[in-house]
Structure formats: structure tokens, C-alpha cells
Design an enzyme around this catalytic site. Structure first.
Site, short mmCIF file in Angstrom:
data_model
loop_
_atom_site.label_atom_id
_atom_site.label_comp_id
_atom_site.label_asym_id
_atom_site.label_seq_id
_atom_site.Cartn_x
_atom_site.Cartn_y
_atom_site.Cartn_z
N GLU A 48 0.82 -1.21 0.00
CA GLU A 48 0.00 0.00 0.00
C GLU A 48 0.86 1.26 0.00
OE1 GLU A 48 -3.95 -1.78 2.19
OE2 GLU A 48 -2.68 -0.44 3.34
N ASN A 49 0.19 2.38 -0.29
CA ASN A 49 0.86 3.66 -0.33
C ASN A 49 -0.14 4.70 0.15
OD1 ASN A 49 1.78 6.27 -1.76
ND2 ASN A 49 3.47 4.85 -2.11
N SER A 51 -0.70 7.45 -1.06
CA SER A 51 -1.39 7.83 -2.30
C SER A 51 -1.99 6.54 -2.85
CB SER A 51 -0.40 8.44 -3.29
OG SER A 51 -1.04 8.66 -4.53
N TYR A 52 -3.24 6.29 -2.54
CA TYR A 52 -3.85 4.98 -2.80
C TYR A 52 -3.65 4.44 -4.21
CZ TYR A 52 -6.16 5.71 1.70
OH TYR A 52 -6.42 5.93 3.01
N GLU A 59 -0.96 -9.99 -6.64
CA GLU A 59 -0.90 -10.75 -7.90
C GLU A 59 -0.01 -10.04 -8.91
OE1 GLU A 59 -5.17 -11.10 -6.27
OE2 GLU A 59 -3.54 -9.64 -6.25
N CYS A 95 -8.56 -8.57 -8.35
CA CYS A 95 -9.30 -7.43 -8.92
C CYS A 95 -9.24 -7.50 -10.44
CB CYS A 95 -8.72 -6.12 -8.39
SG CYS A 95 -7.13 -5.66 -9.13
N CYS A 98 -5.75 -6.95 -12.02
CA CYS A 98 -4.89 -8.14 -11.90
C CYS A 98 -5.31 -9.23 -12.89
CB CYS A 98 -4.91 -8.67 -10.47
SG CYS A 98 -3.99 -7.61 -9.34
#
Length: 141
Positions: A48-49, A51-52, A59, A95, A98
Site C-alpha cells: 500500500e501507499n 497515495s492509494y 498478484e 481485482c 490483476c
């Protein structure tokens, strides 16, 4: 190795990758173990970050790692995921982005996606089942 034993081994590797996840915001860890056509296994975790949009899924991490190391043909992937602190994980489907990355590097009819809660509780799907009417590289020919 027997087919079920191979699937369980790949799931174990996905759980190993899940432990490396960097998830300070969602607390939802995902691990993936990607098996090449030659049997080599590439691990990936979600990262994660703040900044989403800069977050990367487990994956894609596994696929990008494999491709960056020269591997471009794959047999299957095992995916596990769940919230930190929960004893049991849930089935964690990839998702759409991916799934599209998987379609770039696989034969969607044969590539297997293993969604697991444990080494004894899992489902196996073809990528085609998870991504019907896929946009494939052949569309650009």
C-alpha cells in the site's frame, strides 16, 4: 508430486508471501504465489501507499517480479487474503486489473487461479471463468 500436493504447496507459499504485505491503511494482507511453466515460484504481496493509486496488488507484484526476471509463461497462481488479526482468511479473488495482467501472460483457458482460505479449503478456477470476454493481446493483431 500429486496434483493436490502441488496445489497445497503453492497455497503455503502464498501464505508465506502474505506475511510480507505492507498494509498500514487497509490492514488487509494478500499473498500470491505464481508458478511458471517450468515450476519456478514467484511470490508477491500487496504493497500500500498513502497515495492509494500507487498501491500494488499481490498478484501484480508476483507477475511483475517474474517478468522482470525473464519469465513470461505461467501455469497457475494461488491467492490468499484477509484482515490482520482474523484467524481465518476469506476467499480473495483478484481485482479486474490483476485479471487483465494475468490475461497478458497466460492462456486464459488453461491458467489456473487458486483462491484459498487454507491448504484444505480452496477453489480452483480457470482465468477464463474469472475474466469472461477478456481483452487479449490478439485483439491488437
Amino acid at each position: 508430486m500429486h496434483k493436490e500436493a502441488e496445489e497445497r504447496h503453492l497455497i503455503e507459499k502464498a501464505f508465506e508471501a502474505r506475511e510480507r504485505a505492507y498494509v498500514p491503511y487497509s490492514h488487509f494482507r494478500v499473498g500470491a504465489a505464481l508458478e511458471s511453466e517450468t515450476g519456478e515460484i514467484f511470490l508477491g504481496c500487496n504493497i500500500e501507499n498513502a497515495s492509494y493509486g500507487a498501491t500494488n496488488c499481490a498478484e501484480r507484484t508476483a507477475f511483475f517480479k517474474a517478468v522482470s526476471e525473464g519469465c513470461k509463461k505461467f501455469r497457475r497462481i494461488a491467492i490468499v487474503g484477509g484482515l490482520i488479526g482474523k484467524e481465518e482468511t476469506e476467499y480473495c479473488a483478484p481485482c479486474g486489473i490483476c485479471r487483465q495482467v494475468m490475461a497478458e501472460f497466460t492462456d486464459i483457458h488453461d491458467f489456473q487461479v487458486i483462491l484459498a482460505k487454507s491448504t484444505d479449503d480452496y477453489h480452483v478456477y480457470s482465468l477464463e471463468e474469472l475474466l469472461p470476454h477478456a481483452f487479449l493481446p490478439s485483439a491488437l493483431d
